[in-house]
Design an enzyme around this catalytic site. Sequence first.
Site, PDB file in Angstrom:
ATOM      1  N   ASP A 119      54.231   9.099  82.968  1.00  0.00           N
ATOM      2  CA  ASP A 119      53.685   9.526  81.607  1.00  0.00           C
ATOM      3  C   ASP A 119      52.640   8.528  81.354  1.00  0.00           C
ATOM      4  OD1 ASP A 119      55.016  11.941  79.479  1.00  0.00           O
ATOM      5  OD2 ASP A 119      53.402  10.395  78.828  1.00  0.00           O
ATOM      6  N   PRO A 132      48.704  22.719  75.097  1.00  0.00           N
ATOM      7  CA  PRO A 132      49.090  23.110  73.550  1.00  0.00           C
ATOM      8  C   PRO A 132      47.813  24.192  73.575  1.00  0.00           C
ATOM      9  CG  PRO A 132      47.657  20.967  73.659  1.00  0.00           C
ATOM     10  CD  PRO A 132      48.397  21.275  75.151  1.00  0.00           C
ATOM     11  N   THR A 133      48.019  25.073  72.520  1.00  0.00           N
ATOM     12  CA  THR A 133      46.993  26.012  72.224  1.00  0.00           C
ATOM     13  C   THR A 133      45.763  25.302  71.636  1.00  0.00           C
ATOM     14  OG1 THR A 133      48.841  27.479  71.254  1.00  0.00           O
ATOM     15  CG2 THR A 133      46.759  28.055  70.563  1.00  0.00           C
ATOM     16  N   LEU A 147      63.943  26.977  81.446  1.00  0.00           N
ATOM     17  CA  LEU A 147      65.051  26.228  80.545  1.00  0.00           C
ATOM     18  C   LEU A 147      64.700  26.640  79.023  1.00  0.00           C
ATOM     19  CD1 LEU A 147      63.912  23.515  79.151  1.00  0.00           C
ATOM     20  CD2 LEU A 147      64.055  22.862  81.389  1.00  0.00           C
ATOM     21  N   ALA A 165      57.913  36.692  80.714  1.00  0.00           N
ATOM     22  CA  ALA A 165      59.342  36.323  80.247  1.00  0.00           C
ATOM     23  C   ALA A 165      59.286  35.930  78.638  1.00  0.00           C
ATOM     24  CB  ALA A 165      59.858  35.455  81.324  1.00  0.00           C
ATOM     25  N   CYS A 223      57.184  27.216  73.029  1.00  0.00           N
ATOM     26  CA  CYS A 223      56.648  28.126  73.808  1.00  0.00           C
ATOM     27  C   CYS A 223      56.242  29.167  73.568  1.00  0.00           C
ATOM     28  CB  CYS A 223      57.763  28.121  75.115  1.00  0.00           C
ATOM     29  SG  CYS A 223      57.933  26.749  75.973  1.00  0.00           S
TER      30      CYS A 223
HETATM   31  C1  UDX Z   1      55.965  21.776  78.655  1.00  0.00           C
HETATM   32  C2  UDX Z   1      55.203  22.369  79.594  1.00  0.00           C
HETATM   33  O1  UDX Z   1      54.537  21.494  80.318  1.00  0.00           O
HETATM   34  C3  UDX Z   1      54.240  23.283  78.890  1.00  0.00           C
HETATM   35  O2  UDX Z   1      53.105  23.877  79.553  1.00  0.00           O
HETATM   36  C4  UDX Z   1      55.027  24.276  78.347  1.00  0.00           C
HETATM   37  O3  UDX Z   1      54.306  25.229  77.938  1.00  0.00           O
HETATM   38  C5  UDX Z   1      55.825  23.477  77.320  1.00  0.00           C
HETATM   39  O4  UDX Z   1      56.584  22.848  78.048  1.00  0.00           O
HETATM   40  P1  UDX Z   1      56.692  19.967  77.424  1.00  0.00           P
HETATM   41  O5  UDX Z   1      57.461  19.020  78.626  1.00  0.00           O
HETATM   42  O6  UDX Z   1      57.409  20.499  76.316  1.00  0.00           O
HETATM   43  O7  UDX Z   1      55.603  20.910  78.029  1.00  0.00           O
HETATM   44  O8  UDX Z   1      55.654  18.934  76.559  1.00  0.00           O
HETATM   45  P2  UDX Z   1      55.577  17.468  76.093  1.00  0.00           P
HETATM   46  O9  UDX Z   1      56.985  17.210  75.682  1.00  0.00           O
HETATM   47  O10 UDX Z   1      54.628  17.408  75.287  1.00  0.00           O
HETATM   48  O11 UDX Z   1      55.265  16.591  77.438  1.00  0.00           O
HETATM   49  C6  UDX Z   1      54.288  16.538  78.214  1.00  0.00           C
HETATM   50  C7  UDX Z   1      54.120  15.293  78.689  1.00  0.00           C
HETATM   51  O12 UDX Z   1      53.015  14.909  79.318  1.00  0.00           O
HETATM   52  C8  UDX Z   1      53.855  14.165  77.372  1.00  0.00           C
HETATM   53  O13 UDX Z   1      54.852  13.146  77.317  1.00  0.00           O
HETATM   54  C9  UDX Z   1      52.549  13.412  77.725  1.00  0.00           C
HETATM   55  O14 UDX Z   1      52.276  12.197  77.169  1.00  0.00           O
HETATM   56  C10 UDX Z   1      52.343  13.853  79.176  1.00  0.00           C
HETATM   57  N1  UDX Z   1      51.114  13.689  79.589  1.00  0.00           N
HETATM   58  C11 UDX Z   1      49.971  14.346  78.902  1.00  0.00           C
HETATM   59  C12 UDX Z   1      50.445  12.755  80.851  1.00  0.00           C
HETATM   60  O15 UDX Z   1      51.376  11.964  81.140  1.00  0.00           O
HETATM   61  N2  UDX Z   1      49.118  12.795  81.299  1.00  0.00           N
HETATM   62  C13 UDX Z   1      48.487  13.702  80.465  1.00  0.00           C
HETATM   63  O16 UDX Z   1      47.200  13.631  80.810  1.00  0.00           O
HETATM   64  C14 UDX Z   1      48.819  14.595  79.390  1.00  0.00           C
HETATM   65  C1  UDX Z   2      62.294  29.693  75.590  1.00  0.00           C
HETATM   66  C2  UDX Z   2      62.761  30.424  76.610  1.00  0.00           C
HETATM   67  O1  UDX Z   2      63.951  31.020  76.095  1.00  0.00           O
HETATM   68  C3  UDX Z   2      62.851  29.615  77.959  1.00  0.00           C
HETATM   69  O2  UDX Z   2      63.292  30.340  79.047  1.00  0.00           O
HETATM   70  C4  UDX Z   2      61.293  29.060  78.165  1.00  0.00           C
HETATM   71  O3  UDX Z   2      61.459  28.119  79.543  1.00  0.00           O
HETATM   72  C5  UDX Z   2      60.837  28.279  77.142  1.00  0.00           C
HETATM   73  O4  UDX Z   2      60.831  28.990  75.947  1.00  0.00           O
HETATM   74  P1  UDX Z   2      63.380  27.673  73.826  1.00  0.00           P
HETATM   75  O5  UDX Z   2      62.093  28.155  72.928  1.00  0.00           O
HETATM   76  O6  UDX Z   2      63.510  26.382  74.143  1.00  0.00           O
HETATM   77  O7  UDX Z   2      63.097  28.684  75.219  1.00  0.00           O
HETATM   78  O8  UDX Z   2      64.474  28.248  73.195  1.00  0.00           O
HETATM   79  P2  UDX Z   2      64.830  29.615  72.714  1.00  0.00           P
HETATM   80  O9  UDX Z   2      66.323  29.730  72.807  1.00  0.00           O
HETATM   81  O10 UDX Z   2      64.370  30.906  73.735  1.00  0.00           O
HETATM   82  O11 UDX Z   2      64.663  29.965  71.288  1.00  0.00           O
HETATM   83  C6  UDX Z   2      63.447  30.083  70.827  1.00  0.00           C
HETATM   84  C7  UDX Z   2      63.646  30.723  69.319  1.00  0.00           C
HETATM   85  O12 UDX Z   2      63.885  31.896  69.147  1.00  0.00           O
HETATM   86  C8  UDX Z   2      64.314  29.592  68.387  1.00  0.00           C
HETATM   87  O13 UDX Z   2      63.891  29.457  67.495  1.00  0.00           O
HETATM   88  C9  UDX Z   2      65.631  30.464  68.363  1.00  0.00           C
HETATM   89  O14 UDX Z   2      66.132  30.209  67.267  1.00  0.00           O
HETATM   90  C10 UDX Z   2      65.033  31.865  68.164  1.00  0.00           C
HETATM   91  N1  UDX Z   2      65.994  32.945  68.571  1.00  0.00           N
HETATM   92  C11 UDX Z   2      66.431  32.980  69.748  1.00  0.00           C
HETATM   93  C12 UDX Z   2      66.109  34.093  67.476  1.00  0.00           C
HETATM   94  O15 UDX Z   2      65.608  33.916  66.534  1.00  0.00           O
HETATM   95  N2  UDX Z   2      67.139  34.990  68.083  1.00  0.00           N
HETATM   96  C13 UDX Z   2      67.707  34.906  69.014  1.00  0.00           C
HETATM   97  O16 UDX Z   2      68.591  36.109  69.388  1.00  0.00           O
HETATM   98  C14 UDX Z   2      67.106  34.085  70.103  1.00  0.00           C
END
Ligand code: UDX
Ligand code: UDX
Length: 467
Positions: A37, A93-94, A164, A224, A277
């Site tokens: 990272d 990110p968005t 996950l 999904a 997500c």
């Molecule tokens: C992930 C997925 O990669 C993203 O596309 C998905 O939609 C959400 O989950 P996540 O692991 O949750 O992202 O993001 P984050 O916890 O922000 O981790 C990304 C890491 O990549 C950060 O620690 C950041 O420092 C690192 N990074 C980013 C690098 O090492 N190099 C870069 O150029 C940019």
């Molecule tokens: C989600 C997807 O489930 C996972 O498969 C993908 O890889 C990443 O995005 P995550 O966002 O980590 O995972 O958690 P999730 O359990 O899906 O919950 C998302 C949000 O929905 C939370 O704020 C949760 O509280 C809410 N939720 C979930 C509800 O309000 N009602 C439900 O029945 C389930």
Amino acid sequence: MTTQVKKICCLGAGYVGGPTCAVIAYKCPHIQVTIVDVNETRINAWNSDNLPIYEPGLDKVVFDRRGKNLFFTTEVEKAINEADLIFVSVNTPTKKAGMGAGYAADLAYIESATRQIAEVARSSKIVVEKSTVPCRTAESMRTILEANSHDDIRFDILSNPEFLAEGTAINDLLYPDRVLIGGLQTPEGYKAQQALAKIYEQWVPKDKIITTNLWSSELSKLAANALLAQRISSINALSAICEATGADIDEVAYACGRDSRIGPRFLKASVGFGGSCFQKDILNLVYLSEQLNLPEVAAYWKQVVDLNEYQKKRFVSRIIKTLFNTITNKRIAVLGFAFKKDTGDTRESAAITLCKDFIQENARVNIYDPKVSEQQIFYDLSGPEVTYDIKDLKKRVTVVQSAYEASANADAIVVATEWDEFKELDFERIYKSMNKPAFIFDGRLILDAEKLKSVGFRVHTIGRANF
Ligand code: UDX
Ligand code: UDX
């Protein structure tokens, strides 16, 4: 013959890259896994006793393999060079500005990671998209890799989206419903798919490993998440009808979920979904649909996010109306700040919107969350709608260490996250410490409303009427 992967590198030690690759190391002691990272603080935390992510079971997995076949480092180039297979798990990110702002995924990190791989690599690699990306991103990655590669080396690109969910990540990784591997429909693409499949086969039954073409795999991840979020928005839309009619949303969800075609999961009404997500991926799908000149499709998915915003605002209005149309200087105890239980992650958490609205209405807000730090809460609450000045924010917001502390002298309790410990609280003690009438607004439908009423509380629950 299938390529045998001996060394894996993961770019991005975040919520996805960290746990996913830690589990691979745990299940494949013969493979060396290096997670890199650019963020040195994050890497230091991964190498310490205090991991940067709270996730049940993660400590055990990391502590078991760290220093043996699992390494965390900022030495990106070395790790890329040594690896046979590279997961790209940087964030997407968005976009905040420019074309597609507010909708499209920002692919700058994906692109720079791809360029770095091309520049540094001195041997052939399998490059795996782990990050969630718009459909056909692999095409751009391949073009960049091929145009910038040295010597006579080849790059095979795969899409292997992560499904996950936070809070249950380790279990989801150990026992996935499925593993999806998309590849090009060529002999080389097929060979690369098999190489990655072989890794998962160490612990995932073969029939759960699905191989598809690259674009199906990329789109399936967005699909999904959109389908899951759509269920929540559907049940939340129905919760508004329940509140107006006397139907009970939990009963409706149960009755509908017993239909095996519908199923019971992801039908829990709430104050709105959060997390890094759902919103991001749906907006990404909306943008993709617009780009493909499919405005009706874009509008359909956009409504899932709009309904989610509406649900949060609706809850805030109900609170204000119930508290005699003003919350100025009233004390509101917000229980839970994470976007769901069992995580310290606050990205897009509904609690952020609620608290910002309370602050704008001049309420005093006490916040308690078992896993979110005070620093994170103030970071999340500062912004243009409220103030960037943390000192000013602290005049309105107090972060406390327990639900009891939060509720003392409060006019209302608002449950924003479904932490189990909130169900076990001593509500008689809490009631005594609050201003009267004492209100509870359950945004997660986790509390026993009848019992609370018998203690003396006025209880308002999402998806239930208060006639
Ligand atoms: C992930 C997925 O990669 C993203 O596309 C998905 O939609 C959400 O989950 P996540 O692991 O949750 O992202 O993001 P984050 O916890 O922000 O981790 C990304 C890491 O990549 C950060 O620690 C950041 O420092 C690192 N990074 C980013 C690098 O090492 N190099 C870069 O150029 C940019
Ligand atoms: C989600 C997807 O489930 C996972 O498969 C993908 O890889 C990443 O995005 P995550 O966002 O980590 O995972 O958690 P999730 O359990 O899906 O919950 C998302 C949000 O929905 C939370 O704020 C949760 O509280 C809410 N939720 C979930 C509800 O309000 N009602 C439900 O029945 C389930």
